[in-house]
Design a protein around this motif. Structure first.
Motif, PDB file in Angstrom:
ATOM      1  N   LYS A 136      38.567   0.567  32.524  1.00 52.82           N
ATOM      2  CA  LYS A 136      38.277   1.037  33.896  1.00 52.82           C
ATOM      3  C   LYS A 136      39.633   1.392  34.636  1.00 52.82           C
ATOM      4  O   LYS A 136      39.821   2.114  35.405  1.00 52.82           O
ATOM      5  N   ASP A 151      31.344   0.416  31.097  1.00 57.44           N
ATOM      6  CA  ASP A 151      31.077  -0.615  32.060  1.00 57.44           C
ATOM      7  C   ASP A 151      29.680  -0.764  32.499  1.00 57.44           C
ATOM      8  O   ASP A 151      29.069   0.372  33.063  1.00 57.44           O
ATOM      9  N   SER A 152      29.032  -2.066  32.450  1.00 54.96           N
ATOM     10  CA  SER A 152      27.547  -2.021  32.697  1.00 54.96           C
ATOM     11  C   SER A 152      27.052  -1.382  33.632  1.00 54.96           C
ATOM     12  O   SER A 152      26.109  -0.760  33.852  1.00 54.96           O
ATOM     13  N   GLU A 153      27.693  -1.674  34.968  1.00 51.26           N
ATOM     14  CA  GLU A 153      27.294  -1.037  36.380  1.00 51.26           C
ATOM     15  C   GLU A 153      27.305   0.637  36.313  1.00 51.26           C
ATOM     16  O   GLU A 153      26.329   1.029  36.732  1.00 51.26           O
ATOM     17  N   ASN A 208      37.380  -7.355  40.185  1.00 50.61           N
ATOM     18  CA  ASN A 208      36.831  -6.385  39.282  1.00 50.61           C
ATOM     19  C   ASN A 208      35.909  -5.296  39.882  1.00 50.61           C
ATOM     20  O   ASN A 208      35.614  -4.195  39.565  1.00 50.61           O
ATOM     21  N   LYS A 209      35.166  -5.953  40.786  1.00 50.11           N
ATOM     22  CA  LYS A 209      34.217  -5.056  41.489  1.00 50.11           C
ATOM     23  C   LYS A 209      35.023  -4.061  42.409  1.00 50.11           C
ATOM     24  O   LYS A 209      34.498  -2.864  42.746  1.00 50.11           O
ATOM     25  N   GLU A 238      35.777  -1.677  40.008  1.00 55.65           N
ATOM     26  CA  GLU A 238      34.743  -0.626  39.705  1.00 55.65           C
ATOM     27  C   GLU A 238      34.013   0.315  40.780  1.00 55.65           C
ATOM     28  O   GLU A 238      33.566   1.070  40.500  1.00 55.65           O
TER      29      GLU A 238
HETATM   30 MG    MG Z   1      31.595  -4.153  35.039  1.00 54.75          MG
END
Ligand code: MG
Ligand code: NAD
Length: 406
Positions: A144, A169-171, A236-237, A240
């Motif tokens: 990311k 990235d899972s989201e 991290n968020k 993201e």
């Molecule tokens: Mg993630």
């Protein structure tokens, strides 16, 4: 689905040759990391669908050599010049090509694999990932930080070269699966879910005294050290959010964060009519990795299947901006644009590395990032060289600040 071509193998996987029986060739940038190892695991379970062009790593030479042998890679590449001899010796009895150094990494990304998994951690992955994009590959993007520091440049190259960028990235993988790209005006907002990390319920004193061991002990996901600390600070968020801004046609105001401690709903898209579409699954990165590897097909994974009756309860809460100032810093960087996200990312990489070496405290991470964001000047960012220059300057200022404390 071509039933005749289905192969039920002894590893429990159901293999399907992808697109008309041709094998998909794969390169993994960062094969020895958490995402890299999960990708290798899936490739091993689906040998009938993939061939492997190149594997790259930084300094885990033994694992790199072992993976290259096991999976039958054509090339093995270390980013570290000084480890060339060691890698060459490890693979002396094979036909696997060996090379070393940052340029060799770019060359590996340039090799003719149809699919490249971008799984290097940090801005170090930028140049090789860009090389894969520039030759129009299908790129599975886990890295990311690439998009955070060079989002506009990267997306511009994706479009110019007709590359395919698939979020790992899972989201973002969740959003990609439920976003109506043909009717983007119908999207009201996207909702990134966050586990809240290991300090979701911790008080500020506990967080101030947190050790690296506590910070990397993520409640739901087993990940590399850097992203685990990023999850603990919630940077991290923040990263993201910036990643989502570049991947999806939405404005910054339409990106929301929702804490969801069970990590079952991986993210959601809300439409103007009030419909909310989500992608769910157990927290296992092999699901989004498999999605990208096989795209547009689907392949089986050994991920535990979701049992909602057993889970019984899914909970949600708003993030706490007081204990997690990295969220605000990332929002500010996204709103400012230009050099700001590059500085945010570089300072964070240096701060996290210093925290892991016990040189600074946990809550110093956001302080150091904010210090660098105020200190490093904004500049024009219209080339990779400009990105690397700002990145270097921010790293220098962050490192000097840390050294001045010793
Ligand atoms: Mg993630
Ligand atoms: P990791 O630390 O486990 O692995 C990183 C990989 O990059 C290793 O193969 C390492 O050898 C290589 N590498 C490190 N520094 C390098 C350098 N300077 N030059 C070349 N190669 C280098 O990291 P990870 O957890 O697998 O994460 C990789 C990326 O994926 C990160 O950007 C992370 O944010 C993202 N991501 C990871 C997860 C996860 O579950 N681990 C989930 C979502 C996104």
């Amino acid at each position: 689905m071509n039933e005749a071509a289905e192969i039920i193998d002894d590893r429990g996987g159901i293999g399907l040759p992808l697109h008309d029986n041709t094998l998909r060739s794969v390169t993994i940038l960062g094969s020895t990391g958490s995402i890299g190892c999960n990708t290798i695991d899936l490739l091993e379970r689906h040998r009938e669908s993939f061939t492997v062009e190149a594997l790259t790593a930084n300094n885990n030479i033994k694992l790199l050599a072992e993976q290259a042998r096991k999976i039958g890679a054509k090339s093995a590449v270390t980013a570290d010049h000084s480890r060339y001899r060691e890698l060459k010796c490890e693979l002396a009895d094979t036909n696997i090509n060996v090379s070393a150094g940052p340029e060799a990494l770019v060359e590996a990304a340039d090799m003719p694999a149809e699919f490249v998994m971008a799984a290097i951690v940090g801005a170090a992955g930028l140049r090789p990932t860009l090389a894969a994009v520039k030759r129009g590959a299908i790129v599975g993007l886990a890295n990311k930080e690439c998009l955070v520091c060079a989002g506009d440049l990267m997306i511009g190259e994706v479009e110019r070269n007709c590359a395919t960028l698939l979020p790992v990235d899972s989201e973002h993988n969740a959003i990609y699966q439920v976003f109506d790209f043909e009717r983007e005006a119908s999207v009201a907002r996207i909702i990134l879910t966050a586990s809240g990390g290991p300090f979701r319920n911790a008080d500020l004193t506990t967080m101030t005294n947190a050790t690296p061991e506590q910070a990397v002990a993520h409640p739901n996901w087993d990940m590399g050290a850097k992203i685990s600390v990023d999850s603990a600070t919630m940077m991290n968020k923040g990263l993201e959010m910036i990643e989502a801004f570049h991947l999806f046609p939405v404005t910054a105001e339409k990106i929301d964060i929702l804490v969801h401690p069970q990590s079952v709903i991986h993210s959601m898209v809300e439409y103007v009519d009030g419909s909310v579409l989500a992608q769910l699954g157990t927290p296992d990165m092999r699901t989004p990795i498999a999605y990208s590897l096989a795209w547009p097909e689907r392949i089986a994974t050994p991920s535990a299947k979701l049992d909602l009756a057993e889970l019984a309860t899914l909970t949600f809460e708003a993030p706490d901006p007081e204990r997690f100032p990295c969220l605000r810093l990332a929002q500010e960087a996204l709103a400012t644009g230009g050099a700001a996200p590059i500085i945010l990312n570089a300072a964070n990489e240096i701060a996290v590395a210093a925290f892991l070496k016990r040189k600074i405290q946990f809550m110093d991470i956001p302080r150091l990032v904010e210090f660098c964001m105020l200190k490093v000047g904004a500049g024009e960012v219209n080339s990779i060289e400009a990105v690397m220059e700002i990145d270097g300057e921010a790293r220098k200022i962050a490192s000097e600040n840390i050294d001045s404390r010793q």
